[in-house]
Design a protein around this motif. Structure first.
Motif, PDB file in Angstrom:
ATOM      1  N   ASP A  37       0.830  -1.203   0.000  1.00  0.00           N
ATOM      2  CA  ASP A  37       0.000   0.000   0.000  1.00  0.00           C
ATOM      3  C   ASP A  37       0.868   1.258   0.000  1.00  0.00           C
ATOM      4  O   ASP A  37       0.546   2.242  -0.680  1.00  0.00           O
ATOM      5  CB  ASP A  37      -0.944   0.014   1.201  1.00  0.00           C
ATOM      6  N   LEU A  38       1.968   1.233   0.745  1.00  0.00           N
ATOM      7  CA  LEU A  38       2.888   2.370   0.784  1.00  0.00           C
ATOM      8  C   LEU A  38       3.510   2.610  -0.593  1.00  0.00           C
ATOM      9  O   LEU A  38       3.605   3.752  -1.054  1.00  0.00           O
ATOM     10  CB  LEU A  38       3.975   2.125   1.826  1.00  0.00           C
ATOM     11  N   ILE A  40       2.257   1.846  -3.467  1.00  0.00           N
ATOM     12  CA  ILE A  40       1.209   2.376  -4.352  1.00  0.00           C
ATOM     13  C   ILE A  40       0.940   3.848  -4.049  1.00  0.00           C
ATOM     14  O   ILE A  40       0.898   4.688  -4.960  1.00  0.00           O
ATOM     15  CB  ILE A  40      -0.089   1.551  -4.222  1.00  0.00           C
ATOM     16  N   SER A  41       0.793   4.181  -2.778  1.00  0.00           N
ATOM     17  CA  SER A  41       0.415   5.550  -2.412  1.00  0.00           C
ATOM     18  C   SER A  41       1.526   6.572  -2.637  1.00  0.00           C
ATOM     19  O   SER A  41       1.252   7.726  -2.959  1.00  0.00           O
ATOM     20  CB  SER A  41      -0.060   5.606  -0.964  1.00  0.00           C
ATOM     21  N   THR A  42       2.786   6.170  -2.486  1.00  0.00           N
ATOM     22  CA  THR A  42       3.896   7.113  -2.674  1.00  0.00           C
ATOM     23  C   THR A  42       4.372   7.186  -4.117  1.00  0.00           C
ATOM     24  O   THR A  42       5.037   8.146  -4.490  1.00  0.00           O
ATOM     25  CB  THR A  42       5.094   6.761  -1.774  1.00  0.00           C
ATOM     26  N   ASN A  43       4.044   6.172  -4.908  1.00  0.00           N
ATOM     27  CA  ASN A  43       4.375   6.173  -6.339  1.00  0.00           C
ATOM     28  C   ASN A  43       5.851   6.512  -6.579  1.00  0.00           C
ATOM     29  O   ASN A  43       6.182   7.394  -7.361  1.00  0.00           O
ATOM     30  CB  ASN A  43       3.459   7.161  -7.070  1.00  0.00           C
ATOM     31  N   GLU A  51       2.426   3.226 -13.491  1.00  0.00           N
ATOM     32  CA  GLU A  51       2.114   3.454 -12.078  1.00  0.00           C
ATOM     33  C   GLU A  51       1.389   2.258 -11.484  1.00  0.00           C
ATOM     34  O   GLU A  51       0.519   1.663 -12.121  1.00  0.00           O
ATOM     35  CB  GLU A  51       1.223   4.686 -11.914  1.00  0.00           C
ATOM     36  N   SER A  54      -2.931  -1.175  -7.822  1.00  0.00           N
ATOM     37  CA  SER A  54      -3.557  -2.086  -6.862  1.00  0.00           C
ATOM     38  C   SER A  54      -2.670  -3.292  -6.586  1.00  0.00           C
ATOM     39  O   SER A  54      -1.807  -3.643  -7.381  1.00  0.00           O
ATOM     40  CB  SER A  54      -4.925  -2.558  -7.362  1.00  0.00           C
TER      41      SER A  54
END
Length: 67
Positions: A37-38, A40-43, A51, A54
């Motif tokens: 999740d980190l 994905i969220s920080t890209n 990118e 999920s």
């Protein structure tokens, strides 16, 4: 040696696999999912169609080296 194998889906709908070698033996699913999740969220790795959007799956791959 344990390797965390994380599989993601990209913005373009393709699969992406990221491997992290030498993870601790008692890594939990919650910790692996939190890391995914980190990422994905920080890209921090990819841009555009590459990118990460999920989580698909994660697994701990244990490889024993032969002496």
């Amino acid at each position: 040696m344990n390797t965390l194998v994380m599989k993601f889906l990209t913005k373009a709908g393709k699969n992406c696999t990221i491997r992290v070698p030498n993870v601790k033996d008692d890594l939990t699913a919650l910790e692996a999912n939190s890391l995914m999740d980190l990422l994905i969220s920080t890209n921090i790795f990819y841009t555009g169609d590459q990118e990460l959007v999920s989580r698909e799956s994660s697994e701990l791959d244990s490889t024993k080296l032969l002496a």
